[in-house]
Design a protein around this motif. Structure first.
Motif, PDB file in Angstrom:
ATOM      1  N   LEU A 135    -112.089 -19.817 -36.727  1.00 51.02           N
ATOM      2  CA  LEU A 135    -113.672 -20.322 -36.695  1.00 51.02           C
ATOM      3  C   LEU A 135    -113.984 -21.265 -35.587  1.00 51.02           C
ATOM      4  O   LEU A 135    -114.954 -21.275 -35.120  1.00 51.02           O
ATOM      5  CB  LEU A 135    -113.602 -20.938 -37.868  1.00 51.02           C
ATOM      6  CG  LEU A 135    -115.211 -21.709 -38.207  1.00 51.02           C
ATOM      7  CD1 LEU A 135    -116.158 -20.613 -38.267  1.00 51.02           C
ATOM      8  CD2 LEU A 135    -115.128 -22.546 -39.344  1.00 51.02           C
ATOM      9  N   PHE A 136    -112.977 -22.113 -35.185  1.00 57.93           N
ATOM     10  CA  PHE A 136    -113.272 -22.940 -34.015  1.00 57.93           C
ATOM     11  C   PHE A 136    -113.496 -22.261 -32.957  1.00 57.93           C
ATOM     12  O   PHE A 136    -114.245 -22.517 -32.004  1.00 57.93           O
ATOM     13  CB  PHE A 136    -112.185 -24.130 -34.082  1.00 57.93           C
ATOM     14  CG  PHE A 136    -112.147 -25.082 -34.849  1.00 57.93           C
ATOM     15  CD1 PHE A 136    -113.178 -25.797 -35.663  1.00 57.93           C
ATOM     16  CD2 PHE A 136    -110.851 -25.606 -35.303  1.00 57.93           C
ATOM     17  CE1 PHE A 136    -112.946 -26.656 -36.399  1.00 57.93           C
ATOM     18  CE2 PHE A 136    -111.023 -26.464 -36.504  1.00 57.93           C
ATOM     19  CZ  PHE A 136    -112.062 -27.302 -37.045  1.00 57.93           C
ATOM     20  N   ALA A 137    -112.699 -21.462 -32.575  1.00 64.27           N
ATOM     21  CA  ALA A 137    -112.866 -20.449 -31.324  1.00 64.27           C
ATOM     22  C   ALA A 137    -114.310 -19.775 -31.252  1.00 64.27           C
ATOM     23  O   ALA A 137    -114.882 -19.627 -30.243  1.00 64.27           O
ATOM     24  CB  ALA A 137    -111.824 -19.430 -31.226  1.00 64.27           C
ATOM     25  N   LEU A 138    -114.500 -19.186 -32.561  1.00 66.10           N
ATOM     26  CA  LEU A 138    -115.842 -18.327 -32.785  1.00 66.10           C
ATOM     27  C   LEU A 138    -117.019 -19.340 -32.463  1.00 66.10           C
ATOM     28  O   LEU A 138    -118.124 -19.080 -31.856  1.00 66.10           O
ATOM     29  CB  LEU A 138    -115.890 -17.633 -34.048  1.00 66.10           C
ATOM     30  CG  LEU A 138    -114.904 -16.481 -34.070  1.00 66.10           C
ATOM     31  CD1 LEU A 138    -114.782 -16.134 -35.779  1.00 66.10           C
ATOM     32  CD2 LEU A 138    -115.258 -15.530 -33.363  1.00 66.10           C
ATOM     33  N   GLN A 139    -116.886 -20.663 -32.944  1.00 63.87           N
ATOM     34  CA  GLN A 139    -117.978 -21.556 -32.923  1.00 63.87           C
ATOM     35  C   GLN A 139    -118.068 -21.826 -31.434  1.00 63.87           C
ATOM     36  O   GLN A 139    -119.131 -22.223 -30.821  1.00 63.87           O
ATOM     37  CB  GLN A 139    -117.648 -22.637 -33.445  1.00 63.87           C
ATOM     38  CG  GLN A 139    -117.774 -22.619 -35.111  1.00 63.87           C
ATOM     39  CD  GLN A 139    -117.517 -23.909 -35.891  1.00 63.87           C
ATOM     40  OE1 GLN A 139    -116.497 -24.455 -35.442  1.00 63.87           O
ATOM     41  NE2 GLN A 139    -118.031 -23.957 -37.085  1.00 63.87           N
ATOM     42  N   ALA A 140    -116.862 -22.016 -30.551  1.00 62.94           N
ATOM     43  CA  ALA A 140    -117.096 -22.381 -29.274  1.00 62.94           C
ATOM     44  C   ALA A 140    -117.738 -21.255 -28.380  1.00 62.94           C
ATOM     45  O   ALA A 140    -118.424 -21.508 -27.430  1.00 62.94           O
ATOM     46  CB  ALA A 140    -115.668 -22.362 -28.582  1.00 62.94           C
ATOM     47  N   GLY A 141    -117.340 -19.910 -28.825  1.00 61.18           N
ATOM     48  CA  GLY A 141    -118.230 -18.834 -27.996  1.00 61.18           C
ATOM     49  C   GLY A 141    -119.521 -18.733 -28.577  1.00 61.18           C
ATOM     50  O   GLY A 141    -120.276 -18.409 -27.626  1.00 61.18           O
ATOM     51  N   LEU A 142    -120.010 -19.261 -29.606  1.00 60.23           N
ATOM     52  CA  LEU A 142    -121.327 -19.290 -29.930  1.00 60.23           C
ATOM     53  C   LEU A 142    -121.936 -20.337 -29.020  1.00 60.23           C
ATOM     54  O   LEU A 142    -123.101 -19.963 -28.572  1.00 60.23           O
ATOM     55  CB  LEU A 142    -121.448 -19.563 -31.286  1.00 60.23           C
ATOM     56  CG  LEU A 142    -122.847 -19.899 -31.878  1.00 60.23           C
ATOM     57  CD1 LEU A 142    -123.838 -18.702 -31.631  1.00 60.23           C
ATOM     58  CD2 LEU A 142    -122.732 -20.373 -33.475  1.00 60.23           C
ATOM     59  N   ALA A 143    -121.107 -21.535 -29.211  1.00 65.38           N
ATOM     60  CA  ALA A 143    -121.821 -22.599 -28.282  1.00 65.38           C
ATOM     61  C   ALA A 143    -122.200 -22.319 -26.779  1.00 65.38           C
ATOM     62  O   ALA A 143    -122.994 -22.582 -26.116  1.00 65.38           O
ATOM     63  CB  ALA A 143    -121.127 -23.996 -28.256  1.00 65.38           C
ATOM     64  N   GLU A 144    -121.207 -21.540 -26.153  1.00 61.69           N
ATOM     65  CA  GLU A 144    -121.276 -21.062 -24.669  1.00 61.69           C
ATOM     66  C   GLU A 144    -122.599 -20.377 -24.619  1.00 61.69           C
ATOM     67  O   GLU A 144    -123.301 -20.313 -23.820  1.00 61.69           O
ATOM     68  CB  GLU A 144    -119.951 -20.070 -24.507  1.00 61.69           C
ATOM     69  CG  GLU A 144    -119.883 -19.952 -23.047  1.00 61.69           C
ATOM     70  CD  GLU A 144    -119.871 -21.134 -22.080  1.00 61.69           C
ATOM     71  OE1 GLU A 144    -120.187 -20.910 -20.967  1.00 61.69           O
ATOM     72  OE2 GLU A 144    -118.918 -22.071 -22.468  1.00 61.69           O
ATOM     73  N   ALA A 145    -122.658 -19.331 -25.479  1.00 65.01           N
ATOM     74  CA  ALA A 145    -123.861 -18.378 -25.507  1.00 65.01           C
ATOM     75  C   ALA A 145    -125.095 -19.150 -25.552  1.00 65.01           C
ATOM     76  O   ALA A 145    -126.185 -18.766 -25.142  1.00 65.01           O
ATOM     77  CB  ALA A 145    -123.780 -17.362 -26.516  1.00 65.01           C
ATOM     78  N   ARG A 146    -125.075 -20.240 -26.323  1.00 60.83           N
ATOM     79  CA  ARG A 146    -126.267 -20.998 -26.675  1.00 60.83           C
ATOM     80  C   ARG A 146    -126.997 -21.575 -25.212  1.00 60.83           C
ATOM     81  O   ARG A 146    -127.994 -21.796 -25.221  1.00 60.83           O
ATOM     82  CB  ARG A 146    -126.002 -21.989 -27.771  1.00 60.83           C
ATOM     83  CG  ARG A 146    -126.039 -21.565 -28.914  1.00 60.83           C
ATOM     84  CD  ARG A 146    -125.568 -22.491 -30.216  1.00 60.83           C
ATOM     85  NE  ARG A 146    -125.661 -21.844 -31.407  1.00 60.83           N
ATOM     86  CZ  ARG A 146    -125.264 -22.280 -32.511  1.00 60.83           C
ATOM     87  NH1 ARG A 146    -124.319 -23.602 -32.366  1.00 60.83           N
ATOM     88  NH2 ARG A 146    -125.328 -22.072 -33.818  1.00 60.83           N
ATOM     89  N   GLY A 147    -126.053 -21.941 -24.422  1.00 53.41           N
ATOM     90  CA  GLY A 147    -126.374 -22.363 -23.392  1.00 53.41           C
ATOM     91  C   GLY A 147    -126.801 -21.545 -22.157  1.00 53.41           C
ATOM     92  O   GLY A 147    -127.186 -22.128 -21.030  1.00 53.41           O
ATOM     93  N   LEU A 148    -126.999 -20.350 -22.612  1.00 49.33           N
ATOM     94  CA  LEU A 148    -127.380 -19.314 -21.407  1.00 49.33           C
ATOM     95  C   LEU A 148    -128.950 -18.849 -21.628  1.00 49.33           C
ATOM     96  O   LEU A 148    -129.211 -19.164 -22.841  1.00 49.33           O
ATOM     97  CB  LEU A 148    -126.454 -17.983 -21.730  1.00 49.33           C
ATOM     98  CG  LEU A 148    -125.014 -18.111 -21.132  1.00 49.33           C
ATOM     99  CD1 LEU A 148    -124.412 -16.998 -21.604  1.00 49.33           C
ATOM    100  CD2 LEU A 148    -124.993 -18.582 -19.804  1.00 49.33           C
ATOM    101  N   PRO A 149    -129.583 -18.624 -20.541  1.00 49.29           N
ATOM    102  CA  PRO A 149    -131.120 -18.347 -20.604  1.00 49.29           C
ATOM    103  C   PRO A 149    -131.497 -17.252 -21.145  1.00 49.29           C
ATOM    104  O   PRO A 149    -132.477 -17.044 -21.407  1.00 49.29           O
ATOM    105  CB  PRO A 149    -131.503 -18.521 -19.152  1.00 49.29           C
ATOM    106  CG  PRO A 149    -130.280 -18.072 -18.258  1.00 49.29           C
ATOM    107  CD  PRO A 149    -128.995 -18.592 -19.128  1.00 49.29           C
ATOM    108  N   TRP A 150    -130.580 -16.122 -21.390  1.00 46.64           N
ATOM    109  CA  TRP A 150    -131.113 -14.916 -21.860  1.00 46.64           C
ATOM    110  C   TRP A 150    -130.790 -14.683 -23.177  1.00 46.64           C
ATOM    111  O   TRP A 150    -130.843 -13.502 -23.798  1.00 46.64           O
ATOM    112  CB  TRP A 150    -130.538 -13.847 -20.936  1.00 46.64           C
ATOM    113  CG  TRP A 150    -128.863 -13.769 -20.818  1.00 46.64           C
ATOM    114  CD1 TRP A 150    -127.959 -13.258 -21.653  1.00 46.64           C
ATOM    115  CD2 TRP A 150    -128.146 -14.279 -19.781  1.00 46.64           C
ATOM    116  NE1 TRP A 150    -126.708 -13.435 -21.098  1.00 46.64           N
ATOM    117  CE2 TRP A 150    -126.734 -14.103 -20.121  1.00 46.64           C
ATOM    118  CE3 TRP A 150    -128.572 -15.081 -18.234  1.00 46.64           C
ATOM    119  CZ2 TRP A 150    -125.672 -14.512 -19.014  1.00 46.64           C
ATOM    120  CZ3 TRP A 150    -127.475 -15.476 -17.839  1.00 46.64           C
ATOM    121  CH2 TRP A 150    -126.090 -15.223 -17.999  1.00 46.64           C
TER     122      TRP A 150
END
Length: 336
Positions: A135-150
């Protein structure tokens, strides 16, 4: 349940929204796709490898969660890349989502490990892998995507298949911004109950059923006597992994979430008993959740046609589920 644990043909798509720090791509892209590779850290300090697609215009984020085992998300053979997650690349090519796929920590070790089981995975993988740590890894991936403009802001879809569906429920239960979950061929209430349902489905006489369920109960008791063991295995996975996932209730996770839920049940599934997944739908329905259940006739665990029928139903079922998502997005006042 026994066969699900050993040979799950898993594909899990998940869409999630968020806000997080943006990392630069590592420079690696998957040839023939719009996926770029990112490295980010999770709450445990692990370096997490994340693949994020780049559609031509901002689109909803789709976090695609793979199933059990330790194979890499992408493999190269003869200069050509493919995904071990069925359906991932065809839907990425459509560009309707910003797709996020997170590599499991220590995946791909050793090279060529079978999909589904963990018996051939590295010791590092088996020591690390639990539902909570994943779950922590998936949340990190989600946070990474949230910082992208597209990535559009709005509704959040999480799609999972087999083990991934349990994780999709867990992501939704821990992220209040998730608005939609697609739960495909998952173990329903809990993996332990799915195993019991499988025993009832697989054996004809009451004596056979009772004996098999009692054998399973004895094995589960042994697992919880050594819940951190990576040296003892049952049904293709170490005790540590089973103890973690047995504690995970998709009913509790999805009841805690405000997400709409779409459940896809393969009616000829011999890996996860369809009745176990039906139980999840029944529990959510009586708890007042917005739940849709799709019963897919003549389909096995991987959504392949069986019993004389031809072809794969996988892509059609993904399309049907995505249509459900888009119909819901149009009705939502918060959607674009």
């Amino acid at each position: 349940m026994r066969r699900w644990a050993i040979s799950a043909l898993t594909a899990i798509a998940v869409t999630v929204w968020g806000v997080g720090a943006h990392s630069e791509p590592t420079g690696k892209t998957i040839p023939g796709t719009s996926f770029s590779e990112y490295n980010t850290k999770d709450k445990l300090g692990r370096i997490i490898k994340v693949y994020i697609s780049h559609p031509k215009t901002p689109r909803p984020i789709l976090l695609w969660i793979q199933g059990s085992g330790c194979t890499n998300l992408f493999l190269e053979r003869g200069g050509r890349y493919g995904s071990t997650v069925p359906g991932l690349l065809p839907f990425e090519a459509q560009g309707r989502f910003t797709i996020v796929a997170v590599e499991k920590p220590f995946a791909g070790e050793p090279d060529g490990a079978l999909r589904g089981a963990a018996s051939e995975c590295s010791r590092k993988f088996n020591e690390d892998f639990t539902a909570e740590r994943w779950l922590f890894a998936l949340q990190a991936g989600l946070a990474e995507a949230r910082g992208l403009p597209w990535g559009e802001r709005g509704r959040t879809l999480v799609l999972g298949h087999s083990e991934g569906s349990s994780m999709a429920a867990m992501v939704a239960g821990h992220d209040p911004t998730v608005t939609d979950v697609i739960f495909f061929a998952g173990p329903g209430v809990t993996p332990y109950y799915a195993g019991i349902a499988s025993d009832y489905q697989s054996y004809r006489t009451s004596a056979e059923r009772a004996a098999r369920v009692e054998e399973r109960e004895a094995q589960v008791r042994a697992i919880f006597q050594k819940p951190d063991s990576v040296d003892d295995f049952a049904w293709g996975h170490p005790y540590k992994r089973w103890a973690s996932f047995y504690r995970l209730s998709s009913v509790d996770e999805l009841s805690r979430s405000k997400a709409r839920v779409y459940i896809g049940i393969a009616m000829s599934d011999e890996n996860v008993a369809p009745l176990a997944t039906e139980a999840l739908g029944a529990e959510l329905l009586v708890r007042g959740k917005d739940v849709t259940v799709r019963r897919i006739q003549d389909a096995d665990h991987g959504f392949n046609a069986v019993e004389g029928a031809k072809g794969s139903l996988l892509r059609d079922e993904y399309s049907r589920a995505f249509t459900w998502f888009w119909d819901g997005a149009q009705k939502s006042p918060s959607s674009r």
